[in-house]
Design an enzyme around this catalytic site. Sequence first.
Site, mmCIF file in Angstrom:
data_model
loop_
_atom_site.group_PDB
_atom_site.id
_atom_site.type_symbol
_atom_site.label_atom_id
_atom_site.label_comp_id
_atom_site.label_asym_id
_atom_site.label_seq_id
_atom_site.Cartn_x
_atom_site.Cartn_y
_atom_site.Cartn_z
ATOM 1 N N TYR A 10 -2.936 -1.115 10.413
ATOM 2 C CA TYR A 10 -2.833 -1.201 8.945
ATOM 3 C C TYR A 10 -1.429 -0.776 8.494
ATOM 4 O O TYR A 10 -0.759 -1.494 7.736
ATOM 5 C CB TYR A 10 -3.904 -0.303 8.310
ATOM 6 N N SER A 35 0.867 -1.192 0.000
ATOM 7 C CA SER A 35 0.000 0.000 0.000
ATOM 8 C C SER A 35 0.894 1.229 0.000
ATOM 9 O O SER A 35 2.081 1.158 0.343
ATOM 10 C CB SER A 35 -0.853 0.010 1.272
#
Length: 253
Positions: free
Chosen positions: A158, A145
């Site tokens: 995350y 990401s």
Amino acid sequence: MASHDRVAIVTGAGSGIGKASALALLKAGWHVAFAGRRADALEKAIAGSGADRSRALTVATDVGKPDQVKNLFAKTMEKFGRLDLLFNNAGMGTPGTINLEDLTVEQWQAVVAVNLTGPFLCTQEAFRIMKAQTPRGGRIINNGSISAHAPRPNSSPYTATKHAITGLTRASMLDGRKYDIAVGQIDIGNAATEMTERMVNGVAQADGSVKVEPRMDVQHVADAIVHMANLPLESNVLFMTIKATKMPFEGRG
Ligand SMILES: NC(=O)c1ccc[n+]([C@@H]2O[C@H](COP(=O)([O-])OP(=O)(O)OC[C@H]3O[C@@H](n4cnc5c(N)ncnc54)[C@H](OP(=O)(O)O)[C@@H]3O)[C@@H](O)[C@H]2O)c1
């Protein structure tokens, strides 16, 4: 082109990036095992696409559970007989409204299970198959990401797991060399999926403001995955960053 039918496993294939990538691989001639927890979402992903069902398999799988991961790889081998690509795509975050100090240990552990333990368990299974098959080797693509580089507010589970995936990519690329296994990572920013729906109404920024952010069509990510997947094993995209051009990331906004 490979001299054999090429086989892929895509995790989180019932929606978003996983679904778009699994369907793009099918369209490019691959045999694809669709994995995710919701069996109905996997079936629906294929049914609505007009794809060749005979080259697709669905296996309901929670990637954080070792037995279910073993079952996914066993079922794929049973149906297709080899494995050329693993796309470690399944992932989740915690609600961005919860402050770091208020997250429960269960919330932390749930994200670690899907975003980090899952890719590790799948990588182990893929290594065992890829090193032993003929022709030998294969490819693994990890879904990192933009958060593997820079955090959003209130995103510690995350961001931590996405940073950790970069370590898994590097370590497994190194360990995979001796078996002709290539490992790479795609770092995505703001593809239009369920996960980024909130961007449309505005998301918290590092400076405390809330802003609408641009998103990009998820098909661009799927096309990038097919490009990475179709390279011969002597070549590897180690890291690719693909993002909505004008989303805040470069510099300080
Ligand atoms: N969209 C973006 O802009 C963006 C940006 C950076 C990174 N990513 C990464 O891209 C990946 C896919 O995200 P997305 O945007 O496509 O969101 P999404 O539509 O929410 O997809 C997540 C998928 O993961 C599956 N999943 C969740 N927990 C699972 C588990 N325990 N076992 C197996 N599958 C599980 C979900 O299916 P089930 O609920 O059926 O299991 C779902 O299909 C994630 O790793 C995410 O971090 C996305």
